[in-house]
Design an enzyme around this catalytic site. Structure first.
Site, PDB file in Angstrom:
ATOM      1  N   VAL A  46       2.143   4.699   1.694  1.00  0.00           N
ATOM      2  CA  VAL A  46       2.368   5.265   3.021  1.00  0.00           C
ATOM      3  C   VAL A  46       2.597   6.760   2.877  1.00  0.00           C
ATOM      4  O   VAL A  46       3.549   7.194   2.216  1.00  0.00           O
ATOM      5  CB  VAL A  46       3.573   4.603   3.720  1.00  0.00           C
ATOM      6  CG1 VAL A  46       3.792   5.226   5.089  1.00  0.00           C
ATOM      7  CG2 VAL A  46       3.365   3.093   3.849  1.00  0.00           C
TER       8      VAL A  46
ATOM      9  N   GLY B 231       0.803  -1.202   0.000  1.00  0.00           N
ATOM     10  CA  GLY B 231       0.000   0.000   0.000  1.00  0.00           C
ATOM     11  C   GLY B 231       0.843   1.261   0.000  1.00  0.00           C
ATOM     12  O   GLY B 231       2.070   1.219   0.077  1.00  0.00           O
TER      13      GLY B 231
ATOM     14  N   ASP C  34       5.414 -13.207  11.651  1.00  0.00           N
ATOM     15  CA  ASP C  34       6.021 -12.649  10.432  1.00  0.00           C
ATOM     16  C   ASP C  34       7.191 -11.722  10.785  1.00  0.00           C
ATOM     17  O   ASP C  34       7.268 -10.594  10.316  1.00  0.00           O
ATOM     18  CB  ASP C  34       4.965 -11.888   9.623  1.00  0.00           C
ATOM     19  CG  ASP C  34       5.402 -11.638   8.184  1.00  0.00           C
ATOM     20  OD1 ASP C  34       6.299 -12.363   7.688  1.00  0.00           O
ATOM     21  OD2 ASP C  34       4.864 -10.723   7.545  1.00  0.00           O
TER      22      ASP C  34
END
Length: 579
Positions: free
Chosen positions: A134, A132, A244
């Site tokens: 930022v 995405g 993660d």
């Protein structure tokens, strides 16, 4: 419109509504909303019903079916019933989305779509990533923030909800702070504190901030570990498994202080739960623990430890583990196994002043990378070793399954001061409790010879013993190694790569030999005997060097040097066989 004359008009409206519902279904499927499974089944069933109506209506038009007024009226009633059902399904989906938004509002401030658009229209700086865009800017109160707008077609609501829930619940200096979120229509965005220096991945892989010293990377590793300690142990009744951990999820502020982010795959467990069962793959390839690839496997927070270890390997040489002809963790293990790690660290470009920390980091990484999850250290233990509060044992082969007895920490303090004056029961393991006559306490008689007190052994030895030596000896804890009743025994190491233990072992050996006494030396890391287990039974750990005199624990290098300076060591060795 109940009249059958409106059949065609009603069907057109149903078709439009059905297309809207199918579009909503696609959004739900893309966002991975597991709790919407029943709703998706209802939509699929409704789609079949609407398709059948279309076929029936086509038959009426072509004359292949009944063209009676009753047939048209019945079909029109089906169209209207399906139209109501489609509207209800849309309301149900929107209500669930709104319910989620309201629940998240209890955890963090909720921004609407228009507010986010207004924010980012005023933010001149933005970075476009796979996850995405930022945008970096300031709120009206002057606070600098980052607004991350997720791509509509990629982010799953399940992941987004987890991200918001996890960051909002967690509060730690080494976790990214969340200011708010947007869950409105098809917009998903996070508003969190701005991290001016990007991610650790940009430093390791793209050579950003190339002037940054390796020592700073070591500090970043410690701070990241502290953030994970909080997730694993500091969240009250819950344990957060990140799932993660990798360099891209470690962000750096203006002072290059590390903060963990990327909680979208996190799993919350109750404190008394030991594991969760894996139902689908989580994590990043190259970082994910072996058990993460196995369906229905039991996942614990040790999967984060493994991933952290993979990141440590990359910190060592500031490259991906896959850069090069061989997988880098495998190369580090080979160098360690062959006693070549210290030279290899220099080859990786580490300066002399950082070489000791790099050796510790490499050893910790090998422990984190263990194939057997249970022998991987906790993040808390990792912090203690990296901060030099505890010492680390040599790791076994990380790529083979290992017995559960292996442990990373040496369970002994850096000095043995706390052990020197402890009292212990004669029946404790490791003391002179053997049935052999040589292991029994000697019977002694005190005599006055030339106005000097001596203790004369009435057992196996006829050598007079200075009472001062006895007094000094009795100050130390009674712990007797095998064959140690009348001997000086030194547990040591001959492995040069273990820098501090090797150096101190040489220093203590030199001091003892200067008194021309016979020494029984036992190499803890030698291949001939399990002296590591023997020492562990005696003092609770396998730190070296350790010296015993006639069944008493004298201590390590610090204690031996102190006794030598005070002149007590010479007295203590009175009566010990010479060579």
């Amino acid at each position: 419109m109940e009249n059958s004359s409106y059949l065609q008009q009603n069907y057109v409206q149903l078709s439009i509504k059905m297309e809207d519902l199918k579009h909503l279904r696609n959004q739900v499927e893309k966002r991975g909303r597991a709790e919407m499974g029943d709703w998706l089944k209802k939509v699929d069933g409704r789609e079949v019903a609407v398709d059948k109506i279309g076929k029936d209506l086509n038959e009426l038009k072509t004359g292949s079916g009944s063209n009676s007024l009753l047939a048209k009226n019945n079909l029109n009633q089906e169209v209207l019933a399906n139209l109501r059902a489609v509207n209800d399904l849309k309301k149900e989906a929107n209500a669930r989305f709104e319910y989620v938004g309201q629940n998240l509002t209890e955890l963090a401030k909720r921004y609407m779509r228009g507010e986010i658009k207004n924010f980012i229209s005023k933010f001149p700086n933005f970075i476009s990533t796979d996850d995405g865009d930022v945008y970096v800017g300031h709120f009206r109160d002057g606070k600098q923030v980052a607004v991350r707008v997720f791509p509509q077609e990629q982010v799953a609501d399940e992941i987004f909800i987890t991200e918001v829930s996890t960051i909002a619940r967690a509060c730690h200096r080494h976790l990214v702070k969340l200011y708010g979120f947007c869950f409105d229509g098809d917009m998903r965005a996070l508003v969190y504190e701005c991290m001016e220096n990007g991610s650790l991945a940009e430093i390791l892989y793209e050579n950003h901030h190339s002037s940054l010293e390796w020592e700073n990377l070591y500090i970043i590793a410690i701070e990241t570990a502290k953030g994970l300690v909080y997730m694993h142990e500091g969240c009250g009744e819950q344990i957060i498994i990140h799932h993660d951990v990798w360099a891209g999820n470690v962000l750096l502020d203006e002072k290059f202080s590390a903060k963990v982010t990327g909680f979208g795959l996190s799993k919350l467990l109750k404190r008394d739960a030991t594991h969760c069962t894996k139902t689908r793959f989580r994590g990043s390839p190259g970082y994910a623990a072996p058990e993460m690839w196995e369906l229905a496997s039991q996942i614990t927070n040790k999967c984060d430890v493994y991933s952290f270890g993979m990141m440590l390997f990359e910190i060592l040489r500031k490259k991906r583990n896959t850069d090069g002809r061989k997988w880098f963790p495998g190369v580090v293990w080979e160098k360690f196994k062959n006693g070549e790690l210290e030279q290899f660290i220099r080859y990786c470009g580490i300066k002399e002043k950082d070489s000791e920390k790099a050796y510790i980091l490499s050893t910790v990484a090998l422990w984190c990378a263990q194939k057997t999850p249970k022998i991987r250290p906790s993040m808390k233990d990792i912090v203690m070793v990296l901060e030099n509060q505890m010492q680390v044992n040599s790791p076994p082969d990380p790529f083979e399954l290992q017995p559960l007895e292996y442990t990373m920490l040496r369970r002994v303090s850096l000095t043995m001061a706390e052990s020197l004056h402890k009292t212990s029961s004669p029946k404790k393991a490791g003391e002179c409790a053997s049935s052999s006559p040589l292991a029994q306490p000697l019977k002694t008689t005190t005599v006055d010879l030339n106005r000097v007190k001596y203790t004369v052994d009435s057992g196996t030895s006829n050598l007079p013993r200075n009472s001062i030596a006895i007094e000094i000896l009795n100050q130390f804890e009674k712990k007797c190694p095998p064959q140690g009743e009348n001997s000086v025994i030194m547990y040591t190491t001959t492995i040069e790569q273990m820098k501090r233990p090797f150096k101190e072992s040489n220093e203590v050996r030199s001091i003892l030999r200067s008194h021309n006494i016979q020494i029984i030396e036992r190499d803890v890391w030698g291949a001939d005997f399990n002296y590591d287990d023997e020492l562990k039974d005696l003092v609770g750990g396998i730190d070296t060097p350790v010296v015993f005199v006639e069944g008493r624990l004298i201590g390590g290098a610090k204690e031996v040097k102190t006794l030598e300076v005070e002149g007590k060591l010479k007295i203590l060795f009175d009566g010990i066989p010479k060579y």
